[in-house]
Design a protein around this motif. Structure first.
Motif, PDB file in Angstrom:
ATOM      1  N   UNK A  22       0.984  -1.345  -0.009  1.00  0.00           N
ATOM      2  CA  UNK A  22       0.122  -0.205   0.165  1.00  0.00           C
ATOM      3  C   UNK A  22       1.097   1.175   0.092  1.00  0.00           C
ATOM      4  N   UNK A  23       1.143   2.991  -0.169  1.00  0.00           N
ATOM      5  CA  UNK A  23       1.223   3.913  -0.121  1.00  0.00           C
ATOM      6  C   UNK A  23       2.170   3.578   1.248  1.00  0.00           C
ATOM      7  N   UNK A  24       3.356   3.837   0.962  1.00  0.00           N
ATOM      8  CA  UNK A  24       3.871   4.240   1.915  1.00  0.00           C
ATOM      9  C   UNK A  24       4.702   2.868   2.443  1.00  0.00           C
ATOM     10  N   UNK A  25       4.807   1.948   1.378  1.00  0.00           N
ATOM     11  CA  UNK A  25       5.281   0.579   1.383  1.00  0.00           C
ATOM     12  C   UNK A  25       7.395   0.870   0.627  1.00  0.00           C
ATOM     13  N   UNK A  26       7.916   0.051   1.591  1.00  0.00           N
ATOM     14  CA  UNK A  26       8.704   0.103   0.930  1.00  0.00           C
ATOM     15  C   UNK A  26       8.995  -1.744   0.268  1.00  0.00           C
ATOM     16  N   UNK A  27       8.164  -2.209  -0.919  1.00  0.00           N
ATOM     17  CA  UNK A  27       8.516  -3.702  -1.909  1.00  0.00           C
ATOM     18  C   UNK A  27       9.890  -3.653  -2.448  1.00  0.00           C
ATOM     19  N   UNK A  28      10.309  -4.798  -2.213  1.00  0.00           N
ATOM     20  CA  UNK A  28      11.625  -5.725  -3.065  1.00  0.00           C
ATOM     21  C   UNK A  28      10.243  -6.477  -3.514  1.00  0.00           C
ATOM     22  N   UNK A  29      10.940  -6.837  -4.757  1.00  0.00           N
ATOM     23  CA  UNK A  29       9.491  -7.142  -5.906  1.00  0.00           C
ATOM     24  C   UNK A  29      11.086  -7.873  -6.932  1.00  0.00           C
ATOM     25  N   UNK A  30      10.172  -9.384  -7.677  1.00  0.00           N
ATOM     26  CA  UNK A  30      11.454  -9.844  -8.581  1.00  0.00           C
ATOM     27  C   UNK A  30       9.870  -9.039 -10.265  1.00  0.00           C
ATOM     28  N   UNK A  31      10.247  -8.362 -10.766  1.00  0.00           N
ATOM     29  CA  UNK A  31       9.694  -7.490 -11.592  1.00  0.00           C
ATOM     30  C   UNK A  31      10.522  -8.193 -13.422  1.00  0.00           C
ATOM     31  N   UNK A  32       9.881  -8.343 -13.682  1.00  0.00           N
ATOM     32  CA  UNK A  32      10.395  -9.157 -14.817  1.00  0.00           C
ATOM     33  C   UNK A  32      11.884 -10.095 -15.356  1.00  0.00           C
ATOM     34  N   UNK A  33      11.648 -11.121 -14.197  1.00  0.00           N
ATOM     35  CA  UNK A  33      13.182 -11.560 -14.116  1.00  0.00           C
ATOM     36  C   UNK A  33      14.471 -10.549 -13.044  1.00  0.00           C
ATOM     37  N   UNK A  34      14.174  -9.640 -12.909  1.00  0.00           N
ATOM     38  CA  UNK A  34      15.162  -8.371 -12.123  1.00  0.00           C
ATOM     39  C   UNK A  34      14.420  -8.202 -11.036  1.00  0.00           C
ATOM     40  N   UNK A  35      15.504  -8.327 -10.194  1.00  0.00           N
ATOM     41  CA  UNK A  35      14.951  -7.703  -8.540  1.00  0.00           C
ATOM     42  C   UNK A  35      14.766  -6.310  -8.453  1.00  0.00           C
ATOM     43  N   UNK A  36      13.796  -5.634  -7.564  1.00  0.00           N
ATOM     44  CA  UNK A  36      13.682  -3.964  -7.971  1.00  0.00           C
ATOM     45  C   UNK A  36      13.815  -3.957  -6.488  1.00  0.00           C
ATOM     46  N   UNK A  37      14.295  -2.607  -5.920  1.00  0.00           N
ATOM     47  CA  UNK A  37      13.938  -2.264  -4.499  1.00  0.00           C
ATOM     48  C   UNK A  37      13.095  -0.500  -4.557  1.00  0.00           C
ATOM     49  N   UNK A  38      12.161  -0.371  -4.079  1.00  0.00           N
ATOM     50  CA  UNK A  38      11.234   0.386  -4.503  1.00  0.00           C
ATOM     51  C   UNK A  38      10.019   0.563  -2.897  1.00  0.00           C
ATOM     52  N   UNK A  39       9.529   2.254  -3.426  1.00  0.00           N
ATOM     53  CA  UNK A  39       8.497   2.381  -2.818  1.00  0.00           C
ATOM     54  C   UNK A  39       7.629   2.708  -2.869  1.00  0.00           C
ATOM     55  N   UNK A  40       6.892   2.371  -2.649  1.00  0.00           N
ATOM     56  CA  UNK A  40       5.177   2.777  -3.804  1.00  0.00           C
ATOM     57  C   UNK A  40       4.799   4.237  -2.791  1.00  0.00           C
ATOM     58  N   UNK A  41       4.729   4.749  -3.220  1.00  0.00           N
ATOM     59  CA  UNK A  41       4.104   6.404  -2.475  1.00  0.00           C
ATOM     60  C   UNK A  41       4.227   7.805  -3.578  1.00  0.00           C
ATOM     61  N   UNK A  42       4.979   8.437  -3.302  1.00  0.00           N
ATOM     62  CA  UNK A  42       4.975   9.276  -4.010  1.00  0.00           C
ATOM     63  C   UNK A  42       6.783   9.795  -3.108  1.00  0.00           C
ATOM     64  N   UNK A  43       7.316  11.031  -4.743  1.00  0.00           N
ATOM     65  CA  UNK A  43       8.425  11.201  -4.990  1.00  0.00           C
ATOM     66  C   UNK A  43       9.308  12.318  -3.498  1.00  0.00           C
ATOM     67  N   UNK A  44       8.549  13.186  -3.205  1.00  0.00           N
ATOM     68  CA  UNK A  44       8.559  13.736  -2.094  1.00  0.00           C
ATOM     69  C   UNK A  44       8.760  12.916  -0.835  1.00  0.00           C
TER      70      UNK A  44
END
Length: 172
Positions: free
Chosen positions: A99-121
């Motif tokens: 949900x918004x405000x979560x730091x997510x680690x996900x396998x996206x198209x075979x590549x592991x990514x770490x990102x925030x779901x939310x806003x740049x601010x």
């Protein structure tokens, strides 16, 4: 609901507005207050001083100050909208649901990514990638939990598979 049958509760994250921590909201409010007050006064003074230098057609300083004023007014409008629509609060529950405000680690198209779901601010001052809840990836992940797989259609039309590996509250 039929007697004797429990209805399963579905977790639906709030996606209205921009989720911000209290610290991020306060930082943006300070920026807005400065730009809308002292910042506006300073740029108006700069424009007036450049205007007094003479011919405006060939006055580079005047045109640069007017361009800076336009950028500043755009930022003020953007900040006003963010602050008006912001959902301010504590980090979301540490329940592994995206949900918004979560730091997510996900396998996206075979590549592991770490990102925030939310806003740049919310992530200012970090080097995190940020995906809004309105982005194809962010929208596809809302409500998913660790281990869930989903897919979304990328802007180029390709279907991208995503598997949630981890999801925890972003603490800034």
């Amino acid at each position: 609901m039929v007697a004797g049958h429990a209805q399963k509760e579905t977790h639906v994250p709030d996606t209205t507005g921009t989720w911000l921590t209290q610290e991020a909201y306060d930082r943006l409010q300070q920026e807005y207050d400065f730009l809308a007050g002292e910042g506006r006064a300073a740029i108006a003074t700069e424009i007036d001083e450049r205007r007094q230098e003479g011919d405006l057609k060939e006055n580079g300083g005047y045109h640069a100050a007017r361009e800076e004023q336009a950028k500043q007014e755009a930022r003020i409008a953007r900040l006003r909208q963010i602050l008006r629509d912001a959902t301010v609060g504590e980090a979301p529950a540490d329940d592994g649901i995206v949900e918004p405000g979560m730091l997510v680690v996900a396998n996206v198209a075979g590549r592991e990514m770490k990102f925030l779901v939310g806003s740049r601010e919310s992530a200012d001052g970090t080097d995190l990638d940020v995906f809004s809840t309105q982005s194809p990836l962010g929208a596809a992940l809302l409500g998913k939990k660790i281990g869930d797989e989903t897919s979304y259609t990328a802007p180029n039309g390709n279907d991208i598979t995503v598997k949630v590996i981890a999801a925890e509250p972003f603490t800034g």
